[in-house]
Write an enzyme that holds these catalytic residues in place. Structure first.
Site, PDB file in Angstrom:
ATOM      1  N   GLU A   1       6.566 -46.061  14.518  1.00 41.88           N
ATOM      2  CA  GLU A   1       6.841 -47.391  13.963  1.00 41.88           C
ATOM      3  C   GLU A   1       8.286 -47.459  13.487  1.00 41.88           C
ATOM      4  O   GLU A   1       8.730 -46.603  12.725  1.00 41.88           O
ATOM      5  CB  GLU A   1       5.870 -47.691  12.811  1.00 41.88           C
ATOM      6  CG  GLU A   1       4.426 -47.678  13.297  1.00 41.88           C
ATOM      7  CD  GLU A   1       3.492 -48.458  12.397  1.00 41.88           C
ATOM      8  OE1 GLU A   1       3.839 -49.577  11.992  1.00 41.88           O
ATOM      9  OE2 GLU A   1       2.406 -47.941  12.107  1.00 41.88           O
TER      10      GLU A   1
HETATM   11  C1  LIG Z   1      -6.020 -43.477  11.120  1.00 41.78           C
HETATM   12  C2  LIG Z   1      -4.560 -43.305  10.819  1.00 41.78           C
HETATM   13  C3  LIG Z   1      -3.628 -44.114  11.451  1.00 41.78           C
HETATM   14  C4  LIG Z   1      -2.267 -43.955  11.201  1.00 41.78           C
HETATM   15  N1  LIG Z   1      -1.372 -44.671  11.928  1.00 41.78           N
HETATM   16  C5  LIG Z   1      -0.059 -44.372  11.840  1.00 41.78           C
HETATM   17  C6  LIG Z   1       0.856 -44.888  12.783  1.00 41.78           C
HETATM   18  O1  LIG Z   1       0.461 -45.555  13.762  1.00 41.78           O
HETATM   19  N2  LIG Z   1       2.181 -44.611  12.616  1.00 41.78           N
HETATM   20  C7  LIG Z   1       2.626 -43.831  11.591  1.00 41.78           C
HETATM   21  O2  LIG Z   1       3.849 -43.589  11.480  1.00 41.78           O
HETATM   22  N3  LIG Z   1       1.756 -43.281  10.704  1.00 41.78           N
HETATM   23  C8  LIG Z   1       0.427 -43.519  10.819  1.00 41.78           C
HETATM   24  N4  LIG Z   1      -0.460 -42.901   9.984  1.00 41.78           N
HETATM   25  C9  LIG Z   1       0.055 -42.100   8.853  1.00 41.78           C
HETATM   26  C10 LIG Z   1       0.506 -40.687   9.250  1.00 41.78           C
HETATM   27  O3  LIG Z   1      -0.456 -40.094  10.072  1.00 41.78           O
HETATM   28  C11 LIG Z   1       0.667 -39.871   7.966  1.00 41.78           C
HETATM   29  O4  LIG Z   1       1.583 -40.520   7.107  1.00 41.78           O
HETATM   30  C12 LIG Z   1       1.173 -38.444   8.183  1.00 41.78           C
HETATM   31  O5  LIG Z   1       0.615 -37.838   9.325  1.00 41.78           O
HETATM   32  C13 LIG Z   1       0.844 -37.634   6.929  1.00 41.78           C
HETATM   33  O6  LIG Z   1       1.348 -36.325   7.005  1.00 41.78           O
HETATM   34  P1  LIG Z   1       1.267 -35.401   5.700  1.00 41.78           P
HETATM   35  O7  LIG Z   1       1.853 -34.093   6.047  1.00 41.78           O
HETATM   36  O8  LIG Z   1       1.803 -36.140   4.549  1.00 41.78           O
HETATM   37  O9  LIG Z   1      -0.308 -35.254   5.394  1.00 41.78           O
HETATM   38  P2  LIG Z   1      -1.480 -34.577   6.238  1.00 41.78           P
HETATM   39  O10 LIG Z   1      -1.324 -34.849   7.676  1.00 41.78           O
HETATM   40  O11 LIG Z   1      -2.730 -35.033   5.587  1.00 41.78           O
HETATM   41  O12 LIG Z   1      -1.281 -33.033   6.012  1.00 41.78           O
HETATM   42  C14 LIG Z   1      -1.794 -32.357   4.884  1.00 41.78           C
HETATM   43  C15 LIG Z   1      -2.579 -31.140   5.346  1.00 41.78           C
HETATM   44  O13 LIG Z   1      -3.129 -30.504   4.182  1.00 41.78           O
HETATM   45  C16 LIG Z   1      -4.396 -30.004   4.515  1.00 41.78           C
HETATM   46  N5  LIG Z   1      -5.132 -29.810   3.251  1.00 41.78           N
HETATM   47  C17 LIG Z   1      -5.697 -30.741   2.457  1.00 41.78           C
HETATM   48  N6  LIG Z   1      -6.286 -30.163   1.385  1.00 41.78           N
HETATM   49  C18 LIG Z   1      -6.067 -28.832   1.520  1.00 41.78           C
HETATM   50  C19 LIG Z   1      -6.437 -27.715   0.726  1.00 41.78           C
HETATM   51  N7  LIG Z   1      -7.127 -27.859  -0.398  1.00 41.78           N
HETATM   52  N8  LIG Z   1      -6.083 -26.476   1.151  1.00 41.78           N
HETATM   53  C20 LIG Z   1      -5.367 -26.314   2.303  1.00 41.78           C
HETATM   54  N9  LIG Z   1      -4.987 -27.356   3.074  1.00 41.78           N
HETATM   55  C21 LIG Z   1      -5.331 -28.600   2.684  1.00 41.78           C
HETATM   56  C22 LIG Z   1      -4.989 -31.047   5.420  1.00 41.78           C
HETATM   57  O14 LIG Z   1      -6.016 -30.496   6.210  1.00 41.78           O
HETATM   58  C23 LIG Z   1      -3.770 -31.486   6.236  1.00 41.78           C
HETATM   59  O15 LIG Z   1      -3.666 -30.750   7.442  1.00 41.78           O
HETATM   60  C24 LIG Z   1      -1.826 -42.999  10.248  1.00 41.78           C
HETATM   61  C25 LIG Z   1      -2.764 -42.178   9.626  1.00 41.78           C
HETATM   62  C26 LIG Z   1      -4.111 -42.296   9.933  1.00 41.78           C
HETATM   63  C27 LIG Z   1      -5.074 -41.316   9.329  1.00 41.78           C
END
Ligand SMILES: Cc1cc2nc3c(=O)[nH]c(=O)nc-3n(C[C@H](O)[C@H](O)[C@H](O)COP(=O)(O)OP(=O)(O)OC[C@H]3O[C@@H](n4cnc5c(N)ncnc54)[C@H](O)[C@@H]3O)c2cc1C
Ligand SMILES: *[C@@H]1O[C@H](CO)[C@@H](O)[C@H](O)[C@H]1NC(C)=O
Length: 489
Positions: A77
């Site tokens: 996006e």
């Molecule tokens: C349905 C959906 C649609 C989306 N659409 C878009 C889109 O089209 N475009 C866009 O830019 N963004 C989109 N997003 C948002 C984007 O996917 C997220 O902002 C991004 O992937 C988040 O990354 P992160 O590293 O912050 O979190 P996460 O990907 O959640 O990574 C955190 C990790 O921590 C792990 N974890 C959690 N608790 C523990 C624990 N206690 N111990 C060990 N590990 C743990 C989890 O398993 C996970 O792998 C979407 C998200 C979803 C779910």
């Protein structure tokens, strides 16, 4: 004290490369990005603890009906603007992954909006409503930038709508509601009533990176952007593409983070393993932080807890349906269609994949918020029945066959996510938002919900990983001892 010593005896010490040891909780985009930044700064004594059996977190592809669909993030996006979206550089840039992507064109919705009991609305009528919505959005952006000057801190998007429509609950009636839903809920996964005007209008993602969005439909999955980053510092089997680096530990659920006098201790589920390090970076989602999955010992300070609990974790559900044959209109300008129910958010936004997944006969319908939570709690069979009822209403003259397969992701029920992405609610100011990222002693925070400008997005998670790693690097070297290092006391 005796207990602590006993536990310490079982601590798994790995080799110490000389620099500080850092534990990263979570192998999603932000955790993997933080690890890369630390490695570049020479901090290689890392352990990445990931609860699930895979890397990628909320970017997750799945085989469905013979094609690779995305259960989580799907679009890059913010493309074709003044600044380059770093995810676009990876996905499309030369030397990048060259992922199969498609620009999504939402400009034909006026001709594709279905009435509650079937048939299309008059295109001119819908166009008029969309024009009015665009005018209101423009006035919302003006109002947002004038808020400070008026001494007003913030208001919800709905308050801004009331000012324009003179309606207590914003747009009403099936048609106005579905157009409103498409403009707000379909992006933020929460209704205008919950969303901050000041912090979402204008939105930095589209303002800086451009208004275009590109749909990823690649057999390697959108998650290959995470692998692309990981490969640059984690040992990878180049034949299979699998990360084989012993510093990445899958199926490892962090349950407790304990402050020790000069280090931090991390306990995993069932106390299988205990880890100790100089610093910890927590990248678990905002939804996870709002549960007690990870206990902090001693508890996080009040200012930190408040910052976490004040912010919103939204839910966005992509329901995929496979049909024995196509019965929906195809061709240019027919990709997206809307269903205008008198129940706001009831199976509202539909997408077909003539170009993305040719011949797959798959439809995607997106729901959010209350509908997402309701649907997560019912059987897939029930959801399929509801979706079929809606489709048969939309196309009353057509012989609409039952879907043969359905995929309903359950991000909200999953204890490792508890939702899909953060949304900025009314009543949280910039300073309070920054406290979500602020470290508490030796524990640092990252994730899309800590992104300076792009919370909720893949690029937000990527940039947040870099930023949080930089804060750690600076604080560890004591270059920087203001709020960033200490948080608020
Ligand atoms: C349905 C959906 C649609 C989306 N659409 C878009 C889109 O089209 N475009 C866009 O830019 N963004 C989109 N997003 C948002 C984007 O996917 C997220 O902002 C991004 O992937 C988040 O990354 P992160 O590293 O912050 O979190 P996460 O990907 O959640 O990574 C955190 C990790 O921590 C792990 N974890 C959690 N608790 C523990 C624990 N206690 N111990 C060990 N590990 C743990 C989890 O398993 C996970 O792998 C979407 C998200 C979803 C779910
Ligand atoms: C994507 O990459 C291709 C090949 O380098 C290029 O031709 C195209 O313009 C890029 N698209 C965008 C929107 O940047």
């Amino acid at each position: 004290m005796g207990l602590v010593l006993l536990v310490l005896a079982h601590v798994a010490f790995l080799s110490n490369a000389g620099g500080p040891r850092v534990i990263i909780v979570g192998a999603g985009m932000s955790g993997i990005s933080a690890g890369k930044r630390l490695s570049e700064a020479g901090i290689t004594d890392l352990v990445i603890l990931e609860a699930t059996d895979r890397m990628g977190g909320r970017i997750h592809n799945a085989k469905f009906a013979g094609v690779n669909v995305e259960m989580g993030a799907n679009w890059v996006e913010g493309v074709n603007g003044d600044e380059m979206n770093p995810i676009w550089t990876m996905a499309n840039g030369t030397g990048g992954l060259n992922l199969r992507t498609f620009r999504s064109d939402f400009s034909h919705l006026a001709g594709n909006t279905y009435k509650q009991d079937g048939g299309l609305y008059d295109e001119k009528l819908v166009e008029k409503i969309i024009e009015r919505v665009d005018e209101v959005a423009e006035s919302g952006r003006k109002l947002s930038s004038a808020l400070h000057h008026n001494g007003q801190l913030d208001m919800s998007v709905m308050v801004m709508q009331r000012l324009n429509y003179h309606m207590p609950s914003g747009p009403v009636g099936p048609l106005d509601m579905v157009i409103d839903y498409y403009h707000h809920d379909f992006e933020f996964a929460e209704p205008p009533r919950d969303t901050s005007l000041l912090n979402t209008q204008p939105l930095a993602t589209f303002n800086n990176f451009g208004n275009d969005v590109y749909f990823v439909a690649d057999h390697r999955g959108y998650e290959s952007v995470v692998y692309h980053i990981a490969e640059q510092y984690l040992e990878t089997d180049h034949k299979s593409g699998a990360i084989v680096d012993p510093r990445l530990k899958l199926n490892t659920v962090v349950r407790e983070i304990t402050y020790l006098p000069n280090s931090v201790m991390v306990n995993t589920e069932d106390n299988k393993e205990v880890y100790q390090a100089d610093y910890v970076i927590v990248s678990a989602s905002l939804g996870v932080l709002q549960t007690d999955l990870i206990r902090f010992n001693p508890e996080l300070p009040w200012w930190k807890m408040m910052s976490i609990y004040q912010f919103n974790m939204a839910v966005y559900t992509k329901i995929f349906l496979k049909f024995p044959r196509r019965f929906w209109p195809e061709g240019p300008g027919k990709q997206f269609f809307l269903y205008a129910s008198d129940r706001r958010g009831y199976y509202p936004v539909w997408q077909q994949f003539q170009k993305e997944y040719p011949g797959s006969d798959v439809l995607l319908v997106t729901v959010t918020d209350d509908e997402s939570r309701r649907i997560e709690q019912q059987s897939d069979k029930q959801t399929l029945t509801e979706a079929m009822e809606v489709l048969r209403k939309m196309f009353p003259g057509k012989d609409v066959p039952d879907a043969t397969e359905i995929l309903v992701p359950r991000w909200w029920s999953n204890r490792f996510f508890r939702g899909t992405f953060s949304n900025w609610p009314i009543g949280v100011n910039r300073y309070e938002y920054d406290l979500i990222r602020a470290p508490v002693g030796r524990v640092y925070f990252t994730g899309e919900h800590t992104s300076e400008k792009y919370n909720g997005y893949v690029h937000g998670a990527y940039l947040a990983g870099i930023d949080s790693a930089n804060i750690l690097i600076n604080c560890a070297e004591k270059k920087n001892v203001h709020l960033q290092c200490q948080g608020k006391t």
